[in-house]
Design a protein around this motif. Structure first.
Motif, PDB file in Angstrom:
ATOM      1  N   ALA A   1      -4.591   6.723   2.703  1.00  0.00           N
ATOM      2  CA  ALA A   1      -5.635   7.259   3.582  1.00  0.00           C
ATOM      3  C   ALA A   1      -6.953   6.600   3.229  1.00  0.00           C
ATOM      4  N   ASN A   2      -7.731   6.254   4.240  1.00  0.00           N
ATOM      5  CA  ASN A   2      -8.993   5.546   4.021  1.00  0.00           C
ATOM      6  C   ASN A   2     -10.069   6.198   4.878  1.00  0.00           C
ATOM      7  N   TRP A   3     -11.032   6.844   4.214  1.00  0.00           N
ATOM      8  CA  TRP A   3     -12.121   7.526   4.922  1.00  0.00           C
ATOM      9  C   TRP A   3     -13.314   6.612   5.167  1.00  0.00           C
ATOM     10  N   LEU A   4     -13.222   5.373   4.750  1.00  0.00           N
ATOM     11  CA  LEU A   4     -14.275   4.399   5.020  1.00  0.00           C
ATOM     12  C   LEU A   4     -13.970   3.571   6.268  1.00  0.00           C
ATOM     13  N   SER A   5     -12.707   3.341   6.524  1.00  0.00           N
ATOM     14  CA  SER A   5     -12.257   2.522   7.644  1.00  0.00           C
ATOM     15  C   SER A   5     -11.780   3.416   8.782  1.00  0.00           C
ATOM     16  N   PRO A   6     -11.774   2.910  10.028  1.00  0.00           N
ATOM     17  CA  PRO A   6     -11.195   3.714  11.112  1.00  0.00           C
ATOM     18  C   PRO A   6      -9.727   4.031  10.837  1.00  0.00           C
TER      19      PRO A   6
ATOM     20  N   SER B   1      13.028   8.646   2.821  1.00  0.00           N
ATOM     21  CA  SER B   1      11.644   8.469   2.392  1.00  0.00           C
ATOM     22  C   SER B   1      10.709   9.033   3.445  1.00  0.00           C
ATOM     23  N   VAL B   2       9.464   9.238   3.027  1.00  0.00           N
ATOM     24  CA  VAL B   2       8.405   9.746   3.894  1.00  0.00           C
ATOM     25  C   VAL B   2       7.132   8.988   3.567  1.00  0.00           C
ATOM     26  N   LYS B   3       6.331   8.707   4.583  1.00  0.00           N
ATOM     27  CA  LYS B   3       4.988   8.203   4.314  1.00  0.00           C
ATOM     28  C   LYS B   3       4.011   8.904   5.242  1.00  0.00           C
ATOM     29  N   PHE B   4       2.773   9.025   4.772  1.00  0.00           N
ATOM     30  CA  PHE B   4       1.789   9.721   5.598  1.00  0.00           C
ATOM     31  C   PHE B   4       0.395   9.162   5.361  1.00  0.00           C
ATOM     32  N   ASP B   5      -0.480   9.471   6.317  1.00  0.00           N
ATOM     33  CA  ASP B   5      -1.851   8.980   6.333  1.00  0.00           C
ATOM     34  C   ASP B   5      -2.757  10.138   6.728  1.00  0.00           C
ATOM     35  N   PHE B   6      -3.678  10.517   5.846  1.00  0.00           N
ATOM     36  CA  PHE B   6      -4.624  11.578   6.187  1.00  0.00           C
ATOM     37  C   PHE B   6      -6.049  11.027   6.321  1.00  0.00           C
ATOM     38  N   SER B   7      -6.153   9.820   6.888  1.00  0.00           N
ATOM     39  CA  SER B   7      -7.468   9.237   7.139  1.00  0.00           C
ATOM     40  C   SER B   7      -8.312  10.157   8.012  1.00  0.00           C
ATOM     41  N   GLU B   8      -9.610  10.217   7.721  1.00  0.00           N
ATOM     42  CA  GLU B   8     -10.534  11.099   8.431  1.00  0.00           C
ATOM     43  C   GLU B   8     -11.664  10.283   9.068  1.00  0.00           C
ATOM     44  N   PRO B   9     -12.186  10.732  10.216  1.00  0.00           N
ATOM     45  CA  PRO B   9     -13.307  10.035  10.880  1.00  0.00           C
ATOM     46  C   PRO B   9     -14.621  10.351  10.178  1.00  0.00           C
ATOM     47  N   SER B  10     -14.870   9.705   9.053  1.00  0.00           N
ATOM     48  CA  SER B  10     -15.946  10.119   8.146  1.00  0.00           C
ATOM     49  C   SER B  10     -17.331  10.046   8.773  1.00  0.00           C
ATOM     50  N   ARG B  11     -17.567   9.071   9.649  1.00  0.00           N
ATOM     51  CA  ARG B  11     -18.909   8.958  10.232  1.00  0.00           C
ATOM     52  C   ARG B  11     -19.193  10.116  11.186  1.00  0.00           C
ATOM     53  N   ARG B  12     -18.165  10.597  11.857  1.00  0.00           N
ATOM     54  CA  ARG B  12     -18.346  11.779  12.714  1.00  0.00           C
ATOM     55  C   ARG B  12     -18.495  13.033  11.878  1.00  0.00           C
ATOM     56  N   ILE B  13     -17.726  13.147  10.805  1.00  0.00           N
ATOM     57  CA  ILE B  13     -17.831  14.315   9.931  1.00  0.00           C
ATOM     58  C   ILE B  13     -19.221  14.405   9.323  1.00  0.00           C
TER      59      ILE B  13
ATOM     60  N   ASP C   1       2.249  10.184  -8.517  1.00  0.00           N
ATOM     61  CA  ASP C   1       1.188   9.348  -9.072  1.00  0.00           C
ATOM     62  C   ASP C   1       0.209   8.989  -7.961  1.00  0.00           C
ATOM     63  N   ALA C   2      -1.082   9.124  -8.236  1.00  0.00           N
ATOM     64  CA  ALA C   2      -2.100   8.904  -7.201  1.00  0.00           C
ATOM     65  C   ALA C   2      -3.282   8.142  -7.762  1.00  0.00           C
ATOM     66  N   ALA C   3      -3.875   7.314  -6.902  1.00  0.00           N
ATOM     67  CA  ALA C   3      -5.098   6.591  -7.236  1.00  0.00           C
ATOM     68  C   ALA C   3      -6.134   6.864  -6.159  1.00  0.00           C
ATOM     69  N   VAL C   4      -7.384   7.018  -6.565  1.00  0.00           N
ATOM     70  CA  VAL C   4      -8.480   7.321  -5.645  1.00  0.00           C
ATOM     71  C   VAL C   4      -9.668   6.447  -6.015  1.00  0.00           C
ATOM     72  N   THR C   5     -10.288   5.834  -4.999  1.00  0.00           N
ATOM     73  CA  THR C   5     -11.488   5.039  -5.234  1.00  0.00           C
ATOM     74  C   THR C   5     -12.511   5.329  -4.132  1.00  0.00           C
ATOM     75  N   GLY C   6     -13.749   4.840  -4.359  1.00  0.00           N
ATOM     76  CA  GLY C   6     -14.781   4.868  -3.325  1.00  0.00           C
ATOM     77  C   GLY C   6     -15.382   6.247  -3.101  1.00  0.00           C
ATOM     78  N   SER C   7     -16.304   6.293  -2.135  1.00  0.00           N
ATOM     79  CA  SER C   7     -16.964   7.540  -1.753  1.00  0.00           C
ATOM     80  C   SER C   7     -17.583   7.358  -0.380  1.00  0.00           C
ATOM     81  N   VAL C   8     -17.872   8.468   0.271  1.00  0.00           N
ATOM     82  CA  VAL C   8     -18.666   8.471   1.492  1.00  0.00           C
ATOM     83  C   VAL C   8     -19.849   9.390   1.249  1.00  0.00           C
ATOM     84  N   SER C   9     -20.809   9.372   2.151  1.00  0.00           N
ATOM     85  CA  SER C   9     -22.065  10.084   1.911  1.00  0.00           C
ATOM     86  C   SER C   9     -21.865  11.576   1.684  1.00  0.00           C
ATOM     87  N   TRP C  10     -20.870  12.144   2.337  1.00  0.00           N
ATOM     88  CA  TRP C  10     -20.664  13.594   2.251  1.00  0.00           C
ATOM     89  C   TRP C  10     -19.544  13.980   1.295  1.00  0.00           C
ATOM     90  N   HIS C  11     -18.858  12.987   0.718  1.00  0.00           N
ATOM     91  CA  HIS C  11     -17.716  13.268  -0.170  1.00  0.00           C
ATOM     92  C   HIS C  11     -17.729  12.242  -1.291  1.00  0.00           C
TER      93      HIS C  11
END
Length: 326
Positions: free
Chosen positions: A229-234, A149-161, A197-207
């Motif tokens: 991955a969570n672009w709202l949380s650190p 198996s594999v797992k990954f996280d592509f969380s981004e520093p949204s406030r800096r972006i 299968d993928a689920a996506v929720t939420g938004s940030v100001s630039w995305h």
């Protein structure tokens, strides 16, 4: 292997172009650099000592006495597909294009058509495939009989972006232009999915399209993959690869820690990573693969990247992909 010294165009004069110029200099290669604006050209020349021609790319290509067969394309993500197509039409036959080569599947499909029509060989530059951490981990995977198996996280520093001056289209397609580095690395271990299968929720100001991304996939050998991955949380990028004997942990991606059945500790794995510390990680091996065929099986053809974008789209916006019946 005989190493020829090809004439090379380096297209773009930004930070990534300077990273490539450093690699090429170490390989005793002096590219001809085609830039766009005066400010970036001046900064590039100060950093590398290389002169830069500036202006519209088509005009610069038309002014060349002869167009080299080989080019590395590092322009702004919004213009990658356009610049690559211009180079192909001008006669360039082998191209290494910075990821993501295009900002949507339509751009990539058009570029694939241009490349096929003109007989051009185009690769998309995902340098993390060539890092010492990945090479060593794949040796371990082979020793252990493959992945479970594999797992990954592509969380981004949204406030800096949000503070970065970027065109809105680049922000809207940030997943392709930036997050795809870690996604490509995960799928490099996992292979193509037969079910996703993928689920996506939420938004940030630039995305506006999404901010929290989860999902799972299965490949042809019944290995499983998941992501969160969570672009709202650190958070930060990370990949974990599980074999019957070891858990291989990349966080940061340039480093490798290994957990065995002996205990809970994840032990740092010694790496022969001088090339990843002297140059941008993975870049030297990637350029050598492109120019001389060393580790060439790690290079990603444009057509392969376009296929991957089909499941990237599902991860980015949510939904399902099922190829079990194919």
């Amino acid at each position: 292997m005989t190493q020829t010294r090809p004439d090379i165009l380096l297209v773009g004069a930004g930070k990534m172009a300077a990273d490539y110029a450093k690699v090429l200099a170490a390989l005793d290669l002096r590219p001809q650099v085609l830039g766009r604006g005066e400010a970036s050209a001046a900064t590039f020349t100060a950093a590398t000592g290389l002169a830069v021609s500036i202006g519209p790319l088509a005009d610069q290509l038309a002014a060349l006495p002869a167009v080299p067969d080989t080019a590395i394309v590092t322009v702004n993500a919004m213009y990658l597909a356009e610049a690559t197509a211009d180079l192909i039409r001008a006669g360039v036959k082998r191209l290494l294009v910075e990821k993501p080569a295009g900002l949507d599947l339509a751009e990539l499909e058009t570029l694939c058509t241009v490349a096929t029509r003109h007989g051009a060989e185009v690769y998309v530059g995902y340098n993390r495939r060539f890092m010492a951490s990945v090479l060593r981990a794949q040796e371990m995977v082979a020793e252990d009989g493959g992945i479970l198996s594999v797992k990954f996280d592509f969380s981004e520093p949204s406030r800096r972006i949000a503070q970065i001056a970027k065109p809105q289209r680049e922000l809207d397609t940030w997943f392709y232009g930036n997050s795809s580095h870690v996604v490509d690395m995960a799928f490099h271990f996992f292979g193509a999915p037969v079910r996703l299968d993928a689920a996506v929720t939420g938004s940030v100001s630039w995305h506006a399209a999404g901010a929290v991304f989860t999902g799972h996939a299965q490949n042809a050998t019944n290995a499983l993959m998941s992501w969160h991955a969570n672009w709202l949380s650190p958070g930060r990028w990370g990949v974990e690869v599980m074999t019957p004997e070891r858990r291989l942990i990349f966080q940061p991606l340039e480093e490798l820690r290994v957990q065995s059945h002996k205990g809970f500790d994840a032990v740092p794995e010694p790496l022969s990573n001088q090339l990843d510390t002297e140059f941008k990680p993975g870049l030297m091996r990637q350029v050598r693969a492109f120019l001389w065929g060393e580790l060439a099986d790690r290079l990603q053809l444009l057509s392969q990247h376009a296929q991957a974008m089909e499941w990237y789209d599902v991860i980015r916006i949510g939904g399902s992909l099922d190829r079990k019946g194919n």
